[in-house]
Design a protein around this motif. Structure first.
Motif, short mmCIF file in Angstrom:
data_model
loop_
_atom_site.label_atom_id
_atom_site.label_comp_id
_atom_site.label_asym_id
_atom_site.label_seq_id
_atom_site.Cartn_x
_atom_site.Cartn_y
_atom_site.Cartn_z
N GLY A 17 13.18 2.71 -9.51
CA GLY A 17 13.15 3.29 -8.18
C GLY A 17 11.92 4.15 -7.93
O GLY A 17 11.77 4.73 -6.88
N TYR A 18 11.06 4.25 -8.87
CA TYR A 18 9.83 5.01 -8.72
C TYR A 18 8.79 4.39 -9.63
O TYR A 18 9.11 3.80 -10.66
N PRO A 19 7.52 4.53 -9.27
CA PRO A 19 6.47 3.95 -10.14
C PRO A 19 6.34 4.75 -11.43
O PRO A 19 6.46 5.97 -11.44
N SER A 20 6.10 4.05 -12.53
CA SER A 20 5.92 4.75 -13.80
C SER A 20 4.55 5.43 -13.83
O SER A 20 3.62 5.00 -13.17
N ASP A 21 4.46 6.48 -14.59
CA ASP A 21 3.21 7.22 -14.72
C ASP A 21 2.23 6.37 -15.52
O ASP A 21 2.56 5.87 -16.59
N GLU A 22 1.02 6.22 -15.03
CA GLU A 22 0.01 5.38 -15.68
C GLU A 22 -0.35 5.90 -17.08
O GLU A 22 -0.82 5.14 -17.91
N ARG A 23 -0.10 7.19 -17.35
CA ARG A 23 -0.40 7.72 -18.68
C ARG A 23 0.52 7.14 -19.74
O ARG A 23 0.22 7.20 -20.93
N LEU A 24 1.65 6.57 -19.32
CA LEU A 24 2.59 5.98 -20.26
C LEU A 24 2.20 4.56 -20.66
O LEU A 24 2.62 4.08 -21.72
N MET A 25 1.42 3.88 -19.84
CA MET A 25 1.13 2.47 -20.07
C MET A 25 0.51 2.18 -21.44
O MET A 25 0.91 1.21 -22.09
N PRO A 26 -0.46 2.97 -21.94
CA PRO A 26 -1.01 2.66 -23.27
C PRO A 26 0.06 2.68 -24.37
O PRO A 26 0.03 1.86 -25.29
N TYR A 27 1.03 3.58 -24.25
CA TYR A 27 2.09 3.67 -25.25
C TYR A 27 3.07 2.50 -25.12
O TYR A 27 3.55 1.96 -26.11
N LEU A 28 3.35 2.12 -23.88
CA LEU A 28 4.21 0.96 -23.66
C LEU A 28 3.54 -0.31 -24.15
O LEU A 28 4.18 -1.19 -24.73
N GLU A 29 2.24 -0.42 -23.94
CA GLU A 29 1.49 -1.57 -24.45
C GLU A 29 1.50 -1.58 -25.97
O GLU A 29 1.66 -2.63 -26.58
N SER A 124 20.71 8.07 -16.87
CA SER A 124 20.72 9.04 -15.76
C SER A 124 20.21 10.40 -16.24
O SER A 124 19.50 11.10 -15.52
N TRP A 125 20.56 10.78 -17.49
CA TRP A 125 20.07 12.05 -18.04
C TRP A 125 18.56 11.97 -18.28
O TRP A 125 17.83 12.90 -17.95
N LEU A 126 18.11 10.86 -18.86
CA LEU A 126 16.68 10.69 -19.10
C LEU A 126 15.90 10.72 -17.78
O LEU A 126 14.85 11.35 -17.69
N LYS A 127 16.42 10.06 -16.76
CA LYS A 127 15.73 10.04 -15.47
C LYS A 127 15.69 11.44 -14.86
O LYS A 127 14.66 11.86 -14.33
N ALA A 128 16.80 12.17 -14.96
CA ALA A 128 16.84 13.52 -14.41
C ALA A 128 15.84 14.43 -15.11
O ALA A 128 15.20 15.28 -14.47
N LYS A 129 15.68 14.26 -16.42
CA LYS A 129 14.77 15.12 -17.18
C LYS A 129 13.31 14.66 -17.13
O LYS A 129 12.40 15.47 -17.21
N PHE A 130 13.10 13.34 -17.06
CA PHE A 130 11.76 12.80 -17.26
C PHE A 130 11.29 11.85 -16.16
O PHE A 130 10.45 11.00 -16.40
N GLU A 131 11.84 12.00 -14.97
CA GLU A 131 11.43 11.09 -13.89
C GLU A 131 9.93 11.20 -13.65
O GLU A 131 9.25 10.21 -13.42
N TYR A 132 9.43 12.41 -13.72
CA TYR A 132 8.00 12.62 -13.52
C TYR A 132 7.45 13.42 -14.69
O TYR A 132 8.06 14.39 -15.11
N LEU A 133 6.31 12.99 -15.20
CA LEU A 133 5.64 13.75 -16.26
C LEU A 133 4.94 14.94 -15.64
O LEU A 133 4.33 14.84 -14.57
N SER A 134 4.99 16.06 -16.32
CA SER A 134 4.24 17.21 -15.80
C SER A 134 2.75 16.93 -15.96
O SER A 134 2.33 16.11 -16.78
N ILE A 135 1.96 17.59 -15.18
CA ILE A 135 0.51 17.36 -15.18
C ILE A 135 -0.11 17.68 -16.53
O ILE A 135 -1.11 17.09 -16.93
N ASN A 136 0.51 18.60 -17.30
CA ASN A 136 -0.03 18.97 -18.60
C ASN A 136 0.83 18.45 -19.75
O ASN A 136 0.86 19.04 -20.82
#
Length: 139
Positions: A17-29, A124-136
C-alpha cells in the motif's frame, strides 16, 4: 440444495500500500528478493480461484483435475516470482532462547508486555513500526 454447503468466495488483497524505500533495494537484491519487492498490484481471477477451491483435496494436498492430480511446488513459486532458490533448506525447531532480545538487537524495538509470549511477528506490527524509514536510519 442446502445453502449451508455453499458460501460466497470473497477476495482480500494484502499489499504494502506504499512504495518501499529505495535504500532497502540493495539489501533486497542481496537477499535475492528484489524482483518480489517490485510486485505492487496483481489481478485475482475469482472464477479460477473458485474452480481450484472446488477441486482441492485436503487429505492429499492436491488439486483433482479431469486430467490428473497436481499440487503447487516450490519450483512453481520460483517460476512465478522469479526467486532464486539455492543452498540448504531452513527447517527444524528454533534454538533461539530469547527471541524478544534477538528482535530488539536486530530491529531496535521489540514487542510490548501485552505480547510477551513471543512466537512471531505480525506484519501489521512490522508495518506500524517500520512503514517508513527515518531519514537517519542506519544499516
Amino acid at each position: 440444495m442446502c445453502q449451508g454447503l455453499y458460501r460466497a468466495l470473497r477476495g482480500q488483497v494484502n499489499g504494502l500500500g506504499y512504495p518501499s524505500d529505495e535504500r532497502l533495494m540493495p539489501y533486497l537484491e542481496l537477499a535475492r528478493f528484489g524482483s518480489v519487492a517490485l510486485i505492487r498490484t496483481f489481478d485475482l481471477w475469482y472464477n479460477l480461484i473458485f474452480a481450484l477451491v472446488e477441486r482441492w483435496r485436503l487429505e492429499t494436498h492436491t488439486f483433482h483435475l479431469l486430467c490428473a492430480e497436481c499440487t503447487v511446488t516450490l519450483e512453481d513459486v520460483v517460476l512465478l516470482l522469479g526467486l532464486l532458490i539455492d543452498g540448504s533448506a531452513v527447517t527444524g525447531v528454533s534454538t533461539i532462547s530469547e527471541p524478544a532480545t534477538l528482535c530488539y538487537n536486530l530491529l531496535g524495538v521489540s514487542l510490548g508486555d501485552a505480547e510477551s509470549k513471543f512466537t512471531g511477528l505480525r506484519f501489521s506490527w512490522l508495518k506500524a513500526k517500520f512503514e517508513y524509514l527515518s531519514i537517519n536510519a542506519t544499516e
